[in-house]
Design an enzyme around this catalytic site. Structure first.
Site, mmCIF file in Angstrom:
data_model
loop_
_atom_site.group_PDB
_atom_site.id
_atom_site.type_symbol
_atom_site.label_atom_id
_atom_site.label_comp_id
_atom_site.label_asym_id
_atom_site.label_seq_id
_atom_site.Cartn_x
_atom_site.Cartn_y
_atom_site.Cartn_z
ATOM 1 N N ARG A 19 0.800 -1.231 0.000
ATOM 2 C CA ARG A 19 0.000 0.000 0.000
ATOM 3 C C ARG A 19 0.828 1.275 0.000
ATOM 4 O O ARG A 19 0.556 2.205 -0.746
ATOM 5 C CB ARG A 19 -0.914 0.057 1.236
ATOM 6 C CG ARG A 19 -2.248 -0.623 1.038
ATOM 7 C CD ARG A 19 -2.692 -1.221 2.344
ATOM 8 N NE ARG A 19 -1.757 -2.270 2.688
ATOM 9 C CZ ARG A 19 -1.884 -3.540 2.289
ATOM 10 N NH1 ARG A 19 -2.923 -3.920 1.615
ATOM 11 N NH2 ARG A 19 -0.973 -4.438 2.603
ATOM 12 N N THR A 20 1.803 1.342 0.897
ATOM 13 C CA THR A 20 2.487 2.624 1.058
ATOM 14 C C THR A 20 3.208 3.005 -0.234
ATOM 15 O O THR A 20 3.040 4.110 -0.758
ATOM 16 C CB THR A 20 3.459 2.570 2.254
ATOM 17 O OG1 THR A 20 2.724 2.142 3.397
ATOM 18 C CG2 THR A 20 4.064 3.937 2.526
ATOM 19 N N LYS A 52 25.855 -3.055 -1.975
ATOM 20 C CA LYS A 52 27.314 -2.931 -2.138
ATOM 21 C C LYS A 52 27.949 -2.217 -0.952
ATOM 22 O O LYS A 52 29.145 -1.963 -0.953
ATOM 23 C CB LYS A 52 27.625 -2.127 -3.399
ATOM 24 C CG LYS A 52 27.104 -2.713 -4.683
ATOM 25 C CD LYS A 52 27.491 -1.786 -5.847
ATOM 26 C CE LYS A 52 26.921 -2.275 -7.148
ATOM 27 N NZ LYS A 52 27.087 -1.244 -8.204
ATOM 28 N N ARG A 69 11.346 4.111 3.108
ATOM 29 C CA ARG A 69 11.033 3.149 4.190
ATOM 30 C C ARG A 69 12.306 2.384 4.522
ATOM 31 O O ARG A 69 13.028 1.960 3.612
ATOM 32 C CB ARG A 69 9.948 2.184 3.733
ATOM 33 C CG ARG A 69 9.792 0.988 4.677
ATOM 34 C CD ARG A 69 8.580 0.164 4.354
ATOM 35 N NE ARG A 69 7.349 0.867 4.709
ATOM 36 C CZ ARG A 69 6.154 0.303 4.710
ATOM 37 N NH1 ARG A 69 6.018 -0.964 4.384
ATOM 38 N NH2 ARG A 69 5.086 0.989 5.028
ATOM 39 N N HIS A 96 5.323 6.105 11.442
ATOM 40 C CA HIS A 96 4.819 5.918 10.077
ATOM 41 C C HIS A 96 3.833 7.060 9.809
ATOM 42 O O HIS A 96 2.624 6.855 9.760
ATOM 43 C CB HIS A 96 4.149 4.548 9.988
ATOM 44 C CG HIS A 96 3.838 4.069 8.600
ATOM 45 N ND1 HIS A 96 3.908 4.873 7.479
ATOM 46 C CD2 HIS A 96 3.452 2.837 8.168
ATOM 47 C CE1 HIS A 96 3.558 4.158 6.423
ATOM 48 N NE2 HIS A 96 3.286 2.926 6.812
#
Ligand code: NCD
Length: 305
Positions: free
Chosen positions: A51-52, A80, A101, A129
């Site tokens: 969703r986000t 890396k 995120r 959030h």
């Protein structure tokens, strides 16, 4: 330039403006369809998301802008050994705004300290959030018609659930809200929420371990998933994951105008047999996430229509 890292970075007035803008977008989508023409949003997702990330991308597309990004750490130079700071500085050369995120608490804030473009925290570990919180606030406003004077039950993993921490902090600035915290003892809200948010502001709250004992008091129930990825051992997760399952029998104890919310994804905590109950608003909530992110992108980019 402004970033959005914590749900209290925005004042109540700023939140209300974003929600008003989201409602205006809902009422007249066409008017906003070219608002971000020529602008780019980068989504940097070091943790899984449906969703986000996709609602951020859909939001930018519906504003006439473009999107770029990655959806796992393995497919970026993080694999890396690149630092978050260097990734953010680089992506800032290609995009006008970044949604990020990360599994580590504080990573988006660290990114914002070196960033040339606005950074939006799209979830950092078990911490915060803020865009889910905006989604939740828009949902409460649309479902209840107000952001004050109600009793909200927060149920499930209140320890690791960042959406819960973020929502409580933001809502604590609105009047007349009572909190019922429903969790097993092992998954209670962190102590700082009790002392720094509830006690400091004289907010009414209680902690209980069963849904049944409080169901009839609630105007809103906010269900959450037990956050498997933040557990230290599998056995504890297995023992706790199905503590609460909201189903038809439990709903018999609830008010007729209860609003059932969930940030999603759900696992077992809401039975699919109640999805068609008019009180279930979790998919409407997911849709609200797109509109509120449209409003947020416009606000952070300083675009007016
Ligand atoms: C939540 C999250 O990522 O914290 N999901 C979301 O963004 N809608 C909730 C969860 O993962 O349980």
């Amino acid at each position: 330039m402004k970033h959005l890292i914590d749900s209290t970075d925005l004042t109540v007035e700023e939140i209300d403006d974003i929600l008003d803008l989201a409602l205006d977008i809902i009422s007249d989508k066409e008017r906003y369809s070219e608002a971000c023409k020529g602008k780019k949003l980068a989504t940097l997702f070091f943790e899984p998301s449906t969703r986000t990330r996709l609602s951020f991308e859909a939001a930018m597309m519906e504003l006439g802008g473009n999107v770029l990004g990655f959806s796992s750490a393995d497919s970026s130079s993080t694999a890396k050994g690149e630092s978050v700071g260097d990734t953010v500085r680089t992506v800032g050369c290609y995009a006008d705004i970044i949604a990020m995120r990360h599994p580590k608490e504080g990573a988006p804030m660290f990114g914002s300290m070196v960033s040339e473009v606005p950074i939006i925290n799209a979830g950092d570990g078990g911490h915060n959030h803020p865009t889910q919180t905006l989604t939740d606030l828009l949902t409460i406003r649309r479902e209840k018609g107000r952001l004050n004077d109600f009793t909200i039950g927060l149920c499930g993993d209140l320890k690791f659930g960042r959406t819960v921490h973020s929502l409580i902090k933001a809502l604590s600035r609105y009047e007349g809200i009572k909190y019922v915290l429903i969790s097993p003892n092992e998954l209670k809200v962190p102590e700082y929420i009790i002392t720094e948010v509830f006690e400091k502001n004289n907010i009414e709250y209680k902690e209980v371990t069963t849904m049944e004992e409080v169901m009839g008091e609630l105007d809103i129930i906010y269900m959450t998933r037990v956050q498997k990825e933040r557990f230290f051992n599998e056995a504890d997760y297995v023992r706790l994951k199905d503590t609460y399952i909201l189903d038809k029998s439990k709903l018999k104890l609830a008010k007729d105008d209860l609003s059932i919310m969930h940030p999603l994804p759900r696992v077992n905590e809401i039975s699919t047999t109640i999805d068609d109950d008019p009180r279930a608003c979790y998919f409407r909530q997911a849709l609200n996430g797109k509109y509120v992110r449209m409003a947020l992108i416009l606000s952070l980019l300083g675009v007016t229509v």
